[in-house]
Design an enzyme around this catalytic site. Structure first.
Site, short mmCIF file in Angstrom:
data_model
loop_
_atom_site.label_atom_id
_atom_site.label_comp_id
_atom_site.label_asym_id
_atom_site.label_seq_id
_atom_site.Cartn_x
_atom_site.Cartn_y
_atom_site.Cartn_z
CG ASN A 81 -1.83 1.35 1.38
OD1 ASN A 81 -1.72 2.33 0.63
ND2 ASN A 81 -2.68 1.05 2.25
CB VAL A 82 1.78 3.67 -2.52
CG1 VAL A 82 2.24 2.86 -3.66
CG2 VAL A 82 0.30 4.30 -2.88
CB SER B 39 -3.63 11.79 -16.33
OG SER B 39 -4.77 11.75 -17.09
CE1 TYR C 19 -6.36 9.39 -11.98
CE2 TYR C 19 -6.95 11.01 -13.96
CZ TYR C 19 -6.16 9.89 -13.40
OH TYR C 19 -5.36 9.01 -13.98
CE LYS D 99 -2.97 10.07 -12.16
NZ LYS D 99 -1.89 9.00 -11.68
CB ILE E 185 -5.04 3.72 -22.00
CG1 ILE E 185 -4.13 5.00 -22.21
CG2 ILE E 185 -4.30 2.40 -22.25
CD1 ILE E 185 -3.51 5.03 -23.54
#
Length: 244
Positions: A58-59, A137, A150, A154, A185
């Site tokens: 888990n980062v 992203s 998000y 990013k 993607i």
């Protein structure tokens, strides 16, 4: 391209991360550590490639990160490549976004990158060489509706990366830091979207298709390799021309 290199990839069990692990393994890395909270999903990689090891991680857990890094460093004496790929989304319009959804995305996507890089960069600096690639992203460079959290992460990793490119090399170490910014993607997260949505995504992309995980992995491979030894502080957009 990665002969004798020791690599760590977070979020390495599925999607783009899994493809990066496989690409590194196929291109001669001495060892690739596929780190993911869902380590079970990556077990097949370890069975298929003798130079892949799967680690549950888990980062957001700094103690677990330190334990992993100490293990890898003890076994190999170095870490050559770090790919910060682990990430989550909790999309919503600003007036509907909960504090919890803001916090989890910031913790994983931004602080998680900070945690991993802070633990590994000193080893690279001591060894005098290394490559850190962080997944950004096009949302981080150009924004998107419903992705305030998000997009903030990013964009944030791009800013951190630019600072790291200057910081890590200031005493002469050849430690490079770069970002990759994917467009639309094909991944397990997008494959089940309605056909109307997928068609719209393709229509917005000049090359007329969605990218494949291999498209991203090949860009990451290049930045990880010595072929990119004079590239640092950059953001490589792999988006089929979506953002020009």
């Amino acid at each position: 391209m990665l002969t004798n290199k020791i690599c760590i990839v977070t979020g390495g069990a599925q999607g783009i991360g899994r493809c990066i692990v496989e690409t590194f393994a196929k291109h001669g890395a001495a060892m690739v550590y596929a780190c993911d909270m869902n380590a079970q999903a990556a077990e097949e990689l370890q069975e298929t490639y003798s130079n892949v090891r799967v680690k549950q991680l888990n980062v957001c857990d700094r103690a677990a990160i330190q334990s992993l890094i100490e293990e890898v460093h003890a076994d190999h004496g170095k870490i050559d490549v770090l790919v910060n790929n682990a990430g989550v989304t909790r999309d919503n319009l600003l007036d509907r976004m909960s504090e919890d959804d803001w916090d989890i995305v910031l913790n994983v996507n931004l602080k998680g990158v900070f945690n991993m890089t802070q633990a590994i960069a000193p080893i690279m600096i001591d060894n005098g060489v290394g490559s850190i690639i962080t997944m950004s992203s096009v949302v981080g460079t150009d924004g998107n509706i419903g992705q305030s959290n998000y997009g903030a992460t990013k964009g944030g990793v791009i800013a951190m990366t630019k600072g790291w490119a200057k910081e890590f090399s200031r005493k002469g170490a050849q430690v490079r830091a770069n970002c990759v910014a994917p467009g639309f993607i094909e991944t397990p997260m997008t494959i089940d979207l309605p056909e109307k949505v997928l068609t719209h995504m393709k229509s917005k992309t000049p090359l007329g298709r969605m990218g494949k995980p291999e498209d991203i992995a090949n860009g990451v491979l290049f930045l990880a390799s010595d072929n990119a030894s004079f590239i640092t502080g950059q953001t490589l957009k792999i988006d089929g021309g979506l953002v020009i």
